[in-house]
Enzyme design. Structure first.
Site, PDB file in Angstrom:
ATOM      1  N   GLU A 152       2.004 -94.188  62.185  1.00  0.00           N
ATOM      2  CA  GLU A 152       2.537 -93.256  63.184  1.00  0.00           C
ATOM      3  C   GLU A 152       2.436 -93.817  64.600  1.00  0.00           C
ATOM      4  OE1 GLU A 152       0.833 -89.298  63.205  1.00  0.00           O
ATOM      5  OE2 GLU A 152       2.633 -88.507  64.163  1.00  0.00           O
ATOM      6  N   GLU A 158      -3.602 -89.981  72.969  1.00  0.00           N
ATOM      7  CA  GLU A 158      -4.344 -89.845  71.709  1.00  0.00           C
ATOM      8  C   GLU A 158      -4.650 -91.185  71.058  1.00  0.00           C
ATOM      9  OE1 GLU A 158      -2.885 -86.654  69.012  1.00  0.00           O
ATOM     10  OE2 GLU A 158      -1.459 -86.327  70.619  1.00  0.00           O
ATOM     11  N   ASP A 185       7.391 -89.368  65.526  1.00  0.00           N
ATOM     12  CA  ASP A 185       7.029 -87.968  65.791  1.00  0.00           C
ATOM     13  C   ASP A 185       7.725 -87.582  67.091  1.00  0.00           C
ATOM     14  OD1 ASP A 185       5.619 -85.730  66.921  1.00  0.00           O
ATOM     15  OD2 ASP A 185       3.884 -86.161  65.664  1.00  0.00           O
ATOM     16  N   HIS A 188       5.587 -87.212  70.232  1.00  0.00           N
ATOM     17  CA  HIS A 188       5.108 -88.469  70.821  1.00  0.00           C
ATOM     18  C   HIS A 188       6.266 -89.267  71.432  1.00  0.00           C
ATOM     19  CE1 HIS A 188       1.283 -87.522  69.161  1.00  0.00           C
ATOM     20  NE2 HIS A 188       1.652 -87.693  67.915  1.00  0.00           N
ATOM     21  N   HIS A 211       7.841 -86.631  61.965  1.00  0.00           N
ATOM     22  CA  HIS A 211       7.241 -85.346  62.358  1.00  0.00           C
ATOM     23  C   HIS A 211       8.119 -84.704  63.411  1.00  0.00           C
ATOM     24  CE1 HIS A 211       2.731 -86.026  61.198  1.00  0.00           C
ATOM     25  NE2 HIS A 211       3.455 -85.521  60.209  1.00  0.00           N
ATOM     26  N   ARG A 217       5.145 -79.020  71.958  1.00  0.00           N
ATOM     27  CA  ARG A 217       4.505 -79.013  70.636  1.00  0.00           C
ATOM     28  C   ARG A 217       4.547 -77.652  69.948  1.00  0.00           C
ATOM     29  NH1 ARG A 217      -0.233 -83.271  68.672  1.00  0.00           N
ATOM     30  NH2 ARG A 217       1.247 -84.264  67.290  1.00  0.00           N
ATOM     31  N   GLU A 246       5.315 -80.462  62.319  1.00  0.00           N
ATOM     32  CA  GLU A 246       3.901 -80.568  62.714  1.00  0.00           C
ATOM     33  C   GLU A 246       3.832 -80.021  64.144  1.00  0.00           C
ATOM     34  OE1 GLU A 246       0.640 -84.077  62.553  1.00  0.00           O
ATOM     35  OE2 GLU A 246       2.074 -84.169  64.197  1.00  0.00           O
TER      36      GLU A 246
HETATM   37  C1  LER Z   1      -1.431 -86.733  66.211  1.00  0.00           C
HETATM   38  O1  LER Z   1      -1.032 -86.219  67.425  1.00  0.00           O
HETATM   39  C2  LER Z   1      -0.358 -86.555  65.235  1.00  0.00           C
HETATM   40  O2  LER Z   1       0.799 -86.532  65.564  1.00  0.00           O
HETATM   41  C3  LER Z   1      -0.710 -86.367  63.824  1.00  0.00           C
HETATM   42  O3  LER Z   1       0.367 -86.666  63.021  1.00  0.00           O
HETATM   43  C4  LER Z   1      -1.934 -87.093  63.409  1.00  0.00           C
HETATM   44  O4  LER Z   1      -2.646 -86.280  62.531  1.00  0.00           O
HETATM   45 MN    MN Z   2       2.432 -86.471  64.163  1.00  0.00          MN
END
Ligand code: LER
Ligand code: MN
Length: 268
Positions: A152, A158, A185, A188, A211, A217, A246
């Site tokens: 990821e 993070e 993701d 991110h 994700h 978020r 997520e």
């Molecule tokens: C962390 O921010 C994340 O995106 C998750 O997928 C990690 O558990």
């Molecule tokens: Mn994630």
């Protein structure tokens, strides 16, 4: 593209996992809402009843898209780059047990926070050396069980390494295994990518998991993220995996799961 939702037995209130509680119950709930698949966040495979999960999925008509391993780091401090060699071996064993579970469920296994942090190792070259060594062992297990590991790209707040698609692609090229892909993701990417659509489109053959959360978020549709652009880029590169939600379970986990599904169904 399948639509998946994150489920977890127990996690911190602000952790971005949606449905919470007993895995069998949350699998049934995900199916009742209309999801195709679930992403299971698990701290330690030794603590879950894999057969019960598999039967629940079969009965409910959902698949397991992915297993998240970040809780092993957050809860137990397990990392593949730990300064102590015995602890690194524990982490390799933990990932091997996740891979075995991934083989049983037919899903990808996420390598995210469990890779550790450069600041805890002290030096980027040493971090990469340790990570490569641990990962090579994990990839042997992945090959044996027919599982893809997805790395990821996590934002800089993070993780102090592998923040962008390009950085992950360069690392994956060095490793040279078809069992290692990138996991993107949207939350991110919103922070780290200079051009999201173009960078996803440039990652043809590399993207193994996705994700989705909005810019804040919360569930897709609650912020200003351009999902149409990302989904169009994913279609362009022939991505056939899951879009896994997520995000924060706000205003309630159920409302977030329903809101995300309704938004994403229209978007794809
Ligand atoms: C962390 O921010 C994340 O995106 C998750 O997928 C990690 O558990
Ligand atoms: Mn994630």
């Amino acid at each position: 593209m399948k639509l998946a939702i994150t489920v977890v037995k127990d996690a911190a209130p602000l952790a971005p996992f949606v449905l919470r509680g007993d895995y069998v119950d949350t699998i049934r709930e995900a199916a009742a809402i209309g999801y195709d698949a679930v992403e299971l966040h698990i701290a330690d495979p030794a603590e879950v009843d894999a057969d019960a999960i598999l039967s629940a999925c079969r009965e409910a008509g959902v698949s397991v898209s992915s297993i998240g391993t970040g809780l092993a780091f957050l809860r137990d401090g397990v990392t593949l780059t730990h300064p102590d060699e015995a602890k690194r071996q524990d982490a390799q064993q933990r990932i091997a047990s996740f891979i075995k579970l991934g083989g049983k469920f037919g899903c990808v296994v996420i390598i995210g926070l469990i890779k550790g942090q450069v600041r805890d190792v002290g030096d980027r070259a040493l971090f990469e050396e340790r990570f490569r060594h641990s990962l090579d062992l994990c990839l042997v297990a992945a090959e044996k069980h027919g599982v893809t590991l997805v790395m990821e790209a996590v934002n800089r707040y993070e993780s102090d390494i592998f923040n962008t698609i390009a950085e992950c692609m360069a690392f994956i090229d060095k490793v040279g295994s078809g069992r290692l892909k990138i996991h993107i993701d949207t939350f991110h990417m919103n922070t780290e990518e200079d051009r999201i659509g173009a960078n996803v489109a440039a990652a043809a053959g590399y993207v193994g998991h996705v994700h989705v959360a909005d810019s804040n978020r919360r569930f897709p549709g609650c912020g200003h993220y351009d999902f149409a652009e990302t989904i169009s880029a994913l279609k362009q590169i022939g991505y056939r995996g899951a879009l896994s939600v997520e995000c924060h379970g706000l205003p309630t986990p159920r409302a977030a799961a329903e809101g995300a599904l309704s938004f994403l169904r229209k978007a794809i």
